[in-house]
Design a protein around this motif. Structure first.
Motif, mmCIF file in Angstrom:
data_model
loop_
_atom_site.group_PDB
_atom_site.id
_atom_site.type_symbol
_atom_site.label_atom_id
_atom_site.label_comp_id
_atom_site.label_asym_id
_atom_site.label_seq_id
_atom_site.Cartn_x
_atom_site.Cartn_y
_atom_site.Cartn_z
ATOM 1 N N HIS A 322 0.833 -1.206 0.000
ATOM 2 C CA HIS A 322 0.000 0.000 0.000
ATOM 3 C C HIS A 322 0.868 1.256 0.000
ATOM 4 O O HIS A 322 0.661 2.169 -0.831
ATOM 5 N N ALA A 370 -6.961 2.807 -0.490
ATOM 6 C CA ALA A 370 -6.284 3.249 -1.714
ATOM 7 C C ALA A 370 -6.745 4.655 -2.079
ATOM 8 O O ALA A 370 -7.925 4.990 -1.953
ATOM 9 N N LEU A 534 -5.731 -6.134 -0.197
ATOM 10 C CA LEU A 534 -5.508 -5.005 -1.099
ATOM 11 C C LEU A 534 -6.785 -4.655 -1.861
ATOM 12 O O LEU A 534 -7.109 -3.475 -2.039
ATOM 13 N N TYR A 539 -8.020 -1.349 -4.190
ATOM 14 C CA TYR A 539 -7.104 -1.447 -5.322
ATOM 15 C C TYR A 539 -7.654 -2.373 -6.398
ATOM 16 O O TYR A 539 -8.221 -3.433 -6.103
#
Length: 581
Positions: A322, A370, A534, A539
């Motif tokens: 990240h 994100a 993630l 993302y």
């Protein structure tokens, strides 16, 4: 001037594939003068030099030049010009390079800019279709795609100012191999097959790469006598042998006959530039990297400055990725906004390299989410293949060269300029030819990187040194826009204590602002739960084929050992250490 033919050495014994028999291993080895393998302790005591390049013949050319009394700069010239012959799909005399040089005697680091430049008659309309959309054919294929080459001027400049040997000596391996022939690598054979239809548009291209109308094979012997003659002109007359006289006239004649706009004045006015490298400190290491017209050094410095206070070692894998990705995202946004040829554009370097600017960027990173690229201030664009090569060299005296050379995409423009044997680049595509539209690597750009006669297009090439108290590394890779993130990841890996072979082999991730996704190399060992985390952070993940062809040298000064490693993704490469007397 020394007649280059008088300096020709006999070809070294080769195996069936053209690689010297004693160079077969991809692992770095230390050789005694007798040729026998040295023990690890012997290797420590020997005066060794290390070279990592994308082709075993090129690596051997570098060692041949060192054995004749040359230094790392002479070896880099030998490696680079040999690659022009044996690896034309990636670099060559018709392209350009960026190089970092470290002089051991003075401690000075300098940067050589031999990037291609636009011809004076460049016209953006040549790269548009009638409906106003980008014409990818003219920007990638044929003479309109080619900038004025910088490679010959660059090696002549390096030789005259920083080499120990005459340029004619450093060029001898390339001339010999071009005349006598070599067995082409699988990568070259595949590249010619892939571009065969484009190559057939021009007789000189077809004659060079498909003699007798047939595609080459790895078992055949590939000769390049026209390029050998051009190399001999460079050896005899220096840069003037390429940019003036018979070679220059033939280049211009061939380009004009095929619809290009080069002039003799374009060639005669080209000069290699010497610039000041970017330097910064990160985690107790000094990082020396490429200034503009490379975008890579600025981006790498910005990413490292963003991460400076972040203890990556304490983060779990998802949060480490990240932070890396968010640093990449912000650096590439600034890449698109600000960077171009420093001789034409005022770049706010003090701002971009400031730790205070990085502090502000860091504050915009959300710890558990994100950042969408669309949330960041947009890039100002006025109404935005991957074949390059890199070689890393440390000689026995501690001189270092990190050099990245390119013709842009595979086999460049596919256009060979008449009887010169020179395959021209397609670097014009690295300009923002059509504002707001991506180039071949998906990069956007604005007015800072717009094409102007005599201007150098922005580059991602990022040759770098990383220097610590006891260890240092010479790092670089091809890979289009991914060069920047590859070098960034390699620097972090070296600082984490990884070896040269571990650095070149590690799996890669990439983010370049747009498209807004993380590219993850196939075969990555990222666990499924990390990938799921993630995705939960917002993302988009994209599994991609392997990329890059990194070549690294690591020097452990505490033990005196040097290790050279070539990317295991490239079976033709060779990272090698050899004793120098």
């Amino acid at each position: 001037m020394i007649d280059p033919r008088a300096l020709r050495l006999p070809a070294p014994p080769t195996s069936r594939n053209g690689i010297p028999r004693w160079c077969g291993a991809l692992l770095a080895v230390a050789l005694l003068a007798s040729g026998s393998l040295a023990s690890a302790q012997d290797a420590v005591r020997q005066r060794t030099a290390a070279i990592a390049s994308a082709n075993a013949l090129a690596t051997q050319a570098g060692f041949e030049t060192l054995a004749r009394g040359g230094n790392a700069v002479d070896a880099a010239i030998a490696v680079g010009t040999t690659l022009s012959v044996v690896q034309p799909e990636a670099s060559g005399m018709g392209g350009g390079f960026l190089a970092l040089i470290h002089d051991a005697a003075t401690g000075k680091d300098t940067f050589i800019d031999a990037r291609e430049m636009a011809p004076q008659a460049v016209d953006s309309k040549d790269y548009l279709k009638p409906d106003g959309t980008p014409n990818r054919d003219t920007s990638l294929n044929g003479p309109l795609a080619a900038g004025i080459p910088g490679f010959p001027a660059g090696v002549a400049y390096m030789s005259g100012k920083y080499g120990k040997l005459p340029l004619s000596v450093a060029l001898q391996p390339a001339i010999r191999i071009a005349e006598q022939g070599f067995h082409p690598s699988g990568a070259l054979v595949r590249s010619i097959g892939h571009k065969a239809e484009v190559l057939r548009r021009w007789p000189a291209s077809s004659a060079k790469f498909m003699p007798d109308g047939k595609l080459p094979t790895a078992d055949g012997l590939f000769r390049d006598p026209n390029q050998a003659r051009t190399l001999q002109a460079l050896a005899a007359k220096g840069a003037d042998g390429f940019y003036k006289g018979a070679v220059a006239r033939e280049l211009v004649r061939a380009v004009h006959a095929a619809g290009g706009t080069w002039t003799l004045q374009d060639l005669a006015s080209y000069r290699a530039r010497e610039r000041t490298p970017i330097t910064l400190d990160y985690a107790g290491y000094k990082v020396v990297t490429a200034p503009p017209p490379s975008s890579g050094g600025v981006a790498v410095a910005e990413m490292l400055n963003i991460l400076a206070p972040v203890d990556l070692s304490r983060l779990d894998q998802a949060h480490r990725i990240h932070w890396l990705v968010e640093a990449m995202r912000r650096a590439f946004r600034d890449h698109n906004e600000y960077l171009g040829d420093p001789d034409f554009v005022k770049i706010p370097m003090d701002m971009l390299l400031s730790p205070y600017y990085a502090d502000g960027l860091r504050q915009s990173i959300l710890p558990e989410q994100a950042t969408k690229s669309a949330w960041l201030p947009s890039v100002s664009v006025n109404p935005p293949g991957m074949h390059t090569t890199h070689y890393s060299i440390v000689d026995a005296d501690g001189n270092m060269v990190s050099m990245t050379a390119t013709v842009n995409t595979t086999l460049g423009s596919s256009f060979v300029a008449g009887g010169t044997g020179i395959l021209l680049n397609n670097e014009m595509d690295d300009f923002a030819l059509v504002p707001g539209k991506p180039n071949a690597f998906g990069l956007l750009g604005g007015s800072a990187n717009a094409p102007v006669g005599g201007k150098r297009m922005l580059s991602s090439m990022t040759p770098s040194f990383v220097i610590g108290k006891d260890r240092l590394a010479v790092i670089g890779s091809p890979g289009g826009s991914t060069i920047i993130t590859q070098v960034f990841g390699a620097i972090l890996a070296f600082i984490d204590g990884k070896s040269a072979s571990e650095i070149t082999a590690q799996k890669r991730i990439h983010h370049q602002f747009m498209p807004d996704r993380i590219d993850i190399e196939k075969g990555s060992d990222i666990p499924a739960d990390v990938l799921a985390k993630l995705k939960a952070m917002g993302y988009e993940l994209n599994q991609d084929d392997s990329w890059g062809n990194m070549n690294v040298v690591v020097w452990d000064k505490k033990t005196g050992t040097k290790t050279a490693a070539s990317d295991p993704r490239n079976p033709s490469g060779l990272g090698k250490v050899e004793t120098i007397h």
